[in-house]
Motif scaffolding. Sequence first.
Motif, mmCIF file in Angstrom:
data_model
loop_
_atom_site.group_PDB
_atom_site.id
_atom_site.type_symbol
_atom_site.label_atom_id
_atom_site.label_comp_id
_atom_site.label_asym_id
_atom_site.label_seq_id
_atom_site.Cartn_x
_atom_site.Cartn_y
_atom_site.Cartn_z
ATOM 1 N N LEU A 19 0.837 -1.194 0.000
ATOM 2 C CA LEU A 19 0.000 0.000 0.000
ATOM 3 C C LEU A 19 0.873 1.247 0.000
ATOM 4 O O LEU A 19 1.680 1.457 0.910
ATOM 5 N N LEU A 20 0.700 2.081 -1.024
ATOM 6 C CA LEU A 20 1.399 3.359 -1.126
ATOM 7 C C LEU A 20 0.391 4.474 -0.876
ATOM 8 O O LEU A 20 -0.630 4.572 -1.553
ATOM 9 N N GLU A 21 0.683 5.329 0.120
ATOM 10 C CA GLU A 21 -0.182 6.457 0.454
ATOM 11 C C GLU A 21 0.596 7.753 0.269
ATOM 12 O O GLU A 21 1.684 7.924 0.829
ATOM 13 N N HIS A 22 0.037 8.659 -0.504
ATOM 14 C CA HIS A 22 0.667 9.962 -0.735
ATOM 15 C C HIS A 22 -0.427 11.024 -0.733
ATOM 16 O O HIS A 22 -1.329 10.991 -1.569
ATOM 17 N N LYS A 23 -0.339 11.936 0.231
ATOM 18 C CA LYS A 23 -1.386 12.933 0.446
ATOM 19 C C LYS A 23 -2.724 12.212 0.625
ATOM 20 O O LYS A 23 -2.876 11.405 1.521
ATOM 21 N N LYS A 24 -3.687 12.451 -0.277
ATOM 22 C CA LYS A 24 -5.004 11.826 -0.131
ATOM 23 C C LYS A 24 -5.181 10.602 -1.041
ATOM 24 O O LYS A 24 -6.262 10.014 -1.089
ATOM 25 N N THR A 25 -4.121 10.219 -1.754
ATOM 26 C CA THR A 25 -4.221 9.129 -2.724
ATOM 27 C C THR A 25 -3.645 7.842 -2.144
ATOM 28 O O THR A 25 -2.566 7.847 -1.544
ATOM 29 N N LYS A 26 -4.376 6.747 -2.360
ATOM 30 C CA LYS A 26 -3.942 5.444 -1.865
ATOM 31 C C LYS A 26 -4.015 4.426 -3.004
ATOM 32 O O LYS A 26 -5.075 4.257 -3.612
ATOM 33 N N VAL A 27 -2.895 3.764 -3.270
ATOM 34 C CA VAL A 27 -2.876 2.723 -4.298
ATOM 35 C C VAL A 27 -2.127 1.500 -3.773
ATOM 36 O O VAL A 27 -1.191 1.633 -2.972
ATOM 37 N N PHE A 28 -2.550 0.339 -4.211
ATOM 38 C CA PHE A 28 -1.816 -0.895 -3.931
ATOM 39 C C PHE A 28 -0.935 -1.225 -5.127
ATOM 40 O O PHE A 28 -1.360 -1.106 -6.282
ATOM 41 N N LEU A 29 0.285 -1.619 -4.846
ATOM 42 C CA LEU A 29 1.157 -2.200 -5.854
ATOM 43 C C LEU A 29 0.958 -3.709 -5.769
ATOM 44 O O LEU A 29 1.414 -4.353 -4.822
ATOM 45 N N ASP A 30 0.223 -4.239 -6.732
ATOM 46 C CA ASP A 30 -0.191 -5.649 -6.758
ATOM 47 C C ASP A 30 -1.129 -5.962 -5.596
ATOM 48 O O ASP A 30 -1.134 -5.280 -4.551
ATOM 49 N N PHE A 31 -1.927 -6.982 -5.777
ATOM 50 C CA PHE A 31 -2.809 -7.467 -4.718
ATOM 51 C C PHE A 31 -2.946 -8.971 -4.929
ATOM 52 O O PHE A 31 -3.950 -9.490 -5.397
ATOM 53 N N ASP A 145 -2.864 12.201 -6.596
ATOM 54 C CA ASP A 145 -1.596 12.910 -6.401
ATOM 55 C C ASP A 145 -0.384 12.089 -6.830
ATOM 56 O O ASP A 145 0.750 12.519 -6.634
ATOM 57 N N ILE A 146 -0.617 10.912 -7.394
ATOM 58 C CA ILE A 146 0.480 10.013 -7.782
ATOM 59 C C ILE A 146 0.480 9.837 -9.300
ATOM 60 O O ILE A 146 -0.566 9.597 -9.905
ATOM 61 N N SER A 147 1.642 9.952 -9.902
ATOM 62 C CA SER A 147 1.779 9.616 -11.320
ATOM 63 C C SER A 147 2.758 8.456 -11.442
ATOM 64 O O SER A 147 3.655 8.284 -10.607
ATOM 65 N N PHE A 148 2.582 7.659 -12.485
ATOM 66 C CA PHE A 148 3.455 6.495 -12.630
ATOM 67 C C PHE A 148 3.655 6.161 -14.096
ATOM 68 O O PHE A 148 2.853 6.528 -14.971
ATOM 69 N N LYS A 149 4.747 5.443 -14.354
ATOM 70 C CA LYS A 149 5.083 4.998 -15.703
ATOM 71 C C LYS A 149 5.398 3.509 -15.657
ATOM 72 O O LYS A 149 6.336 3.092 -14.979
ATOM 73 N N PRO A 150 4.616 2.677 -16.348
ATOM 74 C CA PRO A 150 4.927 1.247 -16.440
ATOM 75 C C PRO A 150 5.939 0.997 -17.560
ATOM 76 O O PRO A 150 5.861 1.628 -18.617
#
Length: 483
Positions: A19-31, A145-150
């Motif tokens: 679980l990655l939490e940054h400001k108000k954004t929460k995302v899981f890396l894999d589940f 609030d999170i940006s990512f590049k696969p």
Amino acid sequence: MTSITFYGGVNEIGGNQILLEHKKTKVFLDFGKNYKKENDYFDFPLLQPFFIPDLLKIGAIPDIKGLCRNSTSDKAIDAVLLSHAHLDHYGYVPLLKENIDIFLGKGTKDIIDIRNETTTKSWEKVTDHLNFKTFRTHDEIQVGDISFKPIHVDHSIPASYGYIIYLKDKTIAYTGDLRLHGHVSYLTQEFITQLDKENVDTIITEGTNIAPQDEDGFLRNFESEFEKRRGKVPERIKKTCNNEDDVQKKLEETIQEAEGLVVVETNPADVDRMRSIWKATEKNNRQLVIDPKQAYLIFEIGKRDPEVKDLPTPKSSIILLNRKKDRTSKVEGTETYKKYRYAYLQKLIEECEPNVLWGKDGRDEIRKNPEQYVICSSNATAKFLDLKSETKFKCDFILSKSEPFNEEMVISFDKLLHWLALYGIEEYYQMHVSGHFTKNRLFEVLKDINAEKIFPIHTEHPEMFKDTFSNIQIPEKGKPYNI
């Protein structure tokens, strides 16, 4: 504030849930599915989890309000970023609450769909309530609030990705699972090159192959015990391979030397290995016989994803089925029409005929002309049971996947050795390369990236990183780490 909490993949191989939490954004890396926890508490088919609370109870999934679809609370996370289509990375995604965004590669989604088409629907596989959003390598994606590049990487299954995650003043890298010795190793090199250009603050890395030097000791101890119980244990002849090309070459040589049937056991979704087995089979002018589910997977990948090239086709392989008719047709006047319980099987047979071996006649054909065939299966024990005959025939066995290294894996391996002994197979071959980084190569890459913090996951021996790196943070399950 930014934090990372590890709910799976801690001191274990697989089950990644980060679980990655940054400001108000929460995302899981894999589940991912936690096989270790499930094996500790359940035993298929008599004792299985029946609903989400069973998995919550044993700690296989985190007890977070609003995370799973049985919760009445608002959704707890915004998204999941999936690295690839192995169940230990995506297997619990269907349990998530409705309307959560699931980001994954176009090919990853294809593979998940293909595999779902070969199984019956059940409570732990339903995904209609989720928002799947597919991407291609190097797409730039924003989630709150999170940006990512696969970025596409080399692994034992196509459409595998590592991630570079951009926060306001931090950059995080997540490797997923990857290697540098497969057919498309240049993809992993591209990911590494991109990481070298970034100022990576934190890297979350897999460490599957980080293990004590005597990693074969567990298996040798088992073989010794087997010999005490059963008598002479079939001798394991390990052929060292450094990359997938080596595996293909050793397969070719072994098949060429074989005088009778060759049976190869490999992992059900190892597409690279099935390609190698097929090429080695053709090189020796034999015919490849594939399990229906494996066949459907590789045939459909070849049709749906043009980037995955050079795979077996319905006309270049043979399917072995137990019986001709799985269910009686209700259509009058169509005695030759065959109806199957699964739609995928009906489609597969229609595409493959006449390259189909049916039931008893098919098994008899293989037993009478064993030197003409190579069987590729994810369950060689079942194939030996199918082919059992009063008449002996020559057979060589190749184990083309990781040898067992824990108690759960050794249970099925024990049965396999019994069947080898029953067939009079006194020796078998083991040839394999992992879907993961070697220890030396991984450490070289980590040194070059030179991140401030390294979190090793997907490994049973994270402490071994400390001998080489001073910036290692060994994660504890459920503990948040500020970055």
